[in-house]
Scaffold this active site. Sequence first.
Site, mmCIF file in Angstrom:
data_model
loop_
_atom_site.group_PDB
_atom_site.id
_atom_site.type_symbol
_atom_site.label_atom_id
_atom_site.label_comp_id
_atom_site.label_asym_id
_atom_site.label_seq_id
_atom_site.Cartn_x
_atom_site.Cartn_y
_atom_site.Cartn_z
ATOM 1 C CD GLN A 259 -2.996 0.038 -0.105
ATOM 2 O OE1 GLN A 259 -3.487 0.770 -0.936
ATOM 3 N NE2 GLN A 259 -3.073 -1.285 -0.210
ATOM 4 C CG HIS A 262 -0.652 2.450 -4.395
ATOM 5 N ND1 HIS A 262 -0.847 2.299 -5.739
ATOM 6 C CD2 HIS A 262 -1.229 1.362 -3.820
ATOM 7 C CE1 HIS A 262 -1.505 1.172 -5.972
ATOM 8 N NE2 HIS A 262 -1.742 0.574 -4.824
#
Lengths: 435, 435
Positions: A259, A262
Amino acid sequence: MEILSTAQADFEPRFQALLDDARETTARVDGAVSAIIGEVRAEGDAALLRLTSRFDGWAPEGVAALRVTPQQIDAAVASIEPGLMQALDTAATRIEAFHRAQLPADIDLPGTDGVALGMRWNALDAVGLYVPGGKAAYPSSVLMNALPARVAGVERVAMVVPTPGGALNPLVLAAAKRAGVAEIWRVGGAQAVAALAWGTESIAPVDRIVGPGNAYVAEAKRQVFGRVGIDSIAGPSEVLVLADARNDPAHVAMDLLAQAEHDEAAQSILITDDAAFAEAVIREVEKALTTLPRRAIAGESWARHGAVILVRDWDEACALANRLAPEHLQIMLDDPRAVFGKIRHAGAAFLGRHTPEAIGDYVAGPNHVLPTGRSSRFSSGLSVFDFLKRTTWVQAEPHGLRAIGPAAVLLAEAEGLGAHGASVQIRLDEMQLRR
Amino acid sequence: MEILSTAQADFEPRFQALLDDARETTARVDGAVSAIIGEVRAEGDAALLRLTSRFDGWAPEGVAALRVTPQQIDAAVASIEPGLMQALDTAATRIEAFHRAQLPADIDLPGTDGVALGMRWNALDAVGLYVPGGKAAYPSSVLMNALPARVAGVERVAMVVPTPGGALNPLVLAAAKRAGVAEIWRVGGAQAVAALAWGTESIAPVDRIVGPGNAYVAEAKRQVFGRVGIDSIAGPSEVLVLADARNDPAHVAMDLLAQAEHDEAAQSILITDDAAFAEAVIREVEKALTTLPRRAIAGESWARHGAVILVRDWDEACALANRLAPEHLQIMLDDPRAVFGKIRHAGAAFLGRHTPEAIGDYVAGPNHVLPTGRSSRFSSGLSVFDFLKRTTWVQAEPHGLRAIGPAAVLLAEAEGLGAHGASVQIRLDEMQLRR
């Protein structure tokens, strides 16, 4: 990165600060965007050509050059290695199947009282799909945005994608082809959104615009909202992982970093009930940050927005998860469904120890366009519902109007709406005369 | 009022002008509204008290006076004549039944490949309902906004309603009681929206705000959007009536005027295939405009925005109806369902000669909060879906991850997202080792 524990006296203000952490700083581009929209409305294709030269670094030779040709699409597909094309097809097939399961049924209530009622779902006529150019051009996003529209039954899906320096992205074109999108325009930015909303000589207007984009694209969508529908404007990505000590710390660390890589503004949070496990995960994160290709971005996200929260039990964890209302939620526990049953707010959940969030980004089937920034409290991921709308209907027989009409007349009169009441009463009066 | 015919050479530009008719002129109130929101965020209840004194013409004695008491609600109910209470109950019962029929089912796909998938619907935790004060305080709107939330399973519905001069509206309170709304605050305007979105010492924040309001309320909803969800911002009301010469012209005229009496900016359009019938309807409209209580408003709406369109056949009518995408559509023909089958865009349809739109405003069951200004092309009326959101989920077994994981790794690597790929690959590698 912050380490919190619900056992600490200052937990509540620190957790509240985490909730209030505004990770996004949006540039003010409204003036520039409204000028661009104005140019496209006034000059149509001519403005698109000029703005593409100015912003995208290539000069299309006339409007025809803005449309990607079938030959260009076929050449793109041919250039991609078969294994990757196969992966794209696996993803598309699974995404289609899941979204077909979402298709809702019409309502048709014959009514026992002379008043039949119902509700019908219809697809939108035309949808515009914005696909970013350059480094953020993700073929998976093309599938996730286009396939639900196709499954819903939208007849026309028009894709816009900037081609910086004139370079086409073969994987994006291949994904569009697999998703059944044949109308692709090489325009981007606010000018592409304006063209989709207002139309030009070449590009017919659409009814709704979806897909991610930069600050200019987001602002342009805001400005054309009302004339057309738009999807929600996504903020930075988030994951919340609930994990006990029976997990491999390296797995959890990589899920957090998937995550974080990103975007510097992304947020990865671990909630666990074991302090030693928490420390082991933190060590694994630090270790992985020495080798990952996107370690600069992931490291900054983890340092600035990452958090580890120690809880006393999983009920406490669920209560915090509901307050965080995360975009992505991994539940890495022995009985993940029991804990999932206590979750009210999350965009998408990934259950068990063998379900890293990344499989949901690509191939699992559910959509990866999800509500961010705590908005899963009141909104949902992209779905076929975004490309359908409802028409309710009523059909009263004379005896049905006799049954329910008088109540409508009373309420209309109480609200001071005389013609409302009269439109029912003249029919009731006439039936009375005819009897 | 305009009279058009599809047989005329200049029909297309004249119809286009009708489509482009921007009936709403929104006042610019953004500065005033952001100041009010700022005061409520900074000072909470104290700001609500001060702003209520300033804008609503009464001075509440402390915060407790802002909350409507159970005694006040019971007194309101007792003051209403039984017939009207009965009408309110008829309406509420039918609205509840229709919205219960909308409740969607969860998806639970066990999967044959070791990857189970699903989607779960959850109600929002808390919803705020704005109810206008003064002349536009409609009990029917309280039912139409509150009941779908209750049917969806929203635990907390908090209603705000300004009480100009301190006067409570008994019918609005009675409708709230019937709809099961017990938390009612006597605040209005942008300050009420701010309190619902941000919370004060007394009013807990909500997750979504619905309900109609003036320009200040609409702008406040726009400004708090993102922190909370909002419903769409309604424009002036519209009806399109398709009617042949077998109808009573007086019925059609009253149906047109029932829409026109809402607002000078409302729009009523008749499409018919019979010129003599069209003239008869126009005469009946003029006749009714001499007697209706709201004739000034209805007359101005009809004069400025009304239209009669002559068509050669009903296919032509359907094509025009789809371009108009009306909020309300009456189909007053022998076989209304056949024609309705060709309609793709309408908020709500009323089929046959005995179904005036006004019964849908009050008692039929479907919602009367509907998309205006051609937005039924891409949006829908209020429903239980506005008070529910979805969480998708995936649960992979080891063999499921082995089956679909490699495709995810390939796609992640093609997109340059190394940690995404690694989060799957480390699990695949470990399974390999264990075999």
